[in-house]
Write a protein that holds these residues in place. Structure first.
Motif, short mmCIF file in Angstrom:
data_model
loop_
_atom_site.label_atom_id
_atom_site.label_comp_id
_atom_site.label_asym_id
_atom_site.label_seq_id
_atom_site.Cartn_x
_atom_site.Cartn_y
_atom_site.Cartn_z
N LYS A 39 0.82 -1.22 0.00
CA LYS A 39 0.00 0.00 0.00
C LYS A 39 0.86 1.27 0.00
N SER A 40 1.86 1.32 0.86
CA SER A 40 2.65 2.55 1.00
C SER A 40 3.61 2.79 -0.17
N SER A 41 3.99 1.73 -0.87
CA SER A 41 4.91 1.89 -2.01
C SER A 41 4.16 1.99 -3.34
N THR A 42 2.86 1.69 -3.33
CA THR A 42 2.01 1.64 -4.52
C THR A 42 2.48 0.62 -5.55
N LEU A 43 3.21 -0.39 -5.10
CA LEU A 43 3.67 -1.45 -5.98
C LEU A 43 2.71 -2.64 -5.88
#
Length: 127
Positions: A39-43
């Motif tokens: 979620k935090s890296s958008t990967l």
């Protein structure tokens, strides 16, 4: 205005540290789960899974793209020094070369260090 970037001193032992191990260590320190890093890296979950397993879909060592590494740096909220260390873990050849350039070593001494770390040698790729 641009700030000056200073590279942290990287010891020969650190140069050979696995990118996957370093990501897992930062996740442990920050208390992140795999889902939180996705979620935090958008990967995508598959990319983070490959990073953490250090294997691609063919079972070979995973080599992340530069943009993937940067996304993970942002996702983990790394400071500048931590981000540089993670980038150098992903691309250890750069760390070896920067270290040997700083020490005034030539390409042959650099290749010896690269070889000792199991990395690709300079002048060995076809372009």
């Amino acid at each position: 205005m641009r700030g000056e970037i200073s590279l942290p001193h990287i010891s020969p032992n650190e140069i050979c540290v696995s990118f996957s191990d370093m990501v897992r260590e930062h996740m442990k320190i920050k208390g992140y789960t795999q889902s939180e890093l996705v979620k935090s890296s958008t990967l995508p979950k598959t990319v983070i899974s490959r990073v953490l397993r250090n294997t691609n879909h063919k079972g070979k060592n995973y080599s992340p793209s530069y943009m993937t590494v940067l996304s993970i740096c942002y996702g983990l909220k790394l400071n500048q020094e931590e981000a540089i260390r993670l980038l150098l873990a992903a691309y250890p050849e750069i760390g070896v070369c920067l270290e040997t350039i700083q020490q005034g070593k030539d390409i042959y001494e650099t290749n010896k260090m690269l070889y000792e770390c199991g990395l690709s040698l300079l002048g060995s790729s076809e372009e």
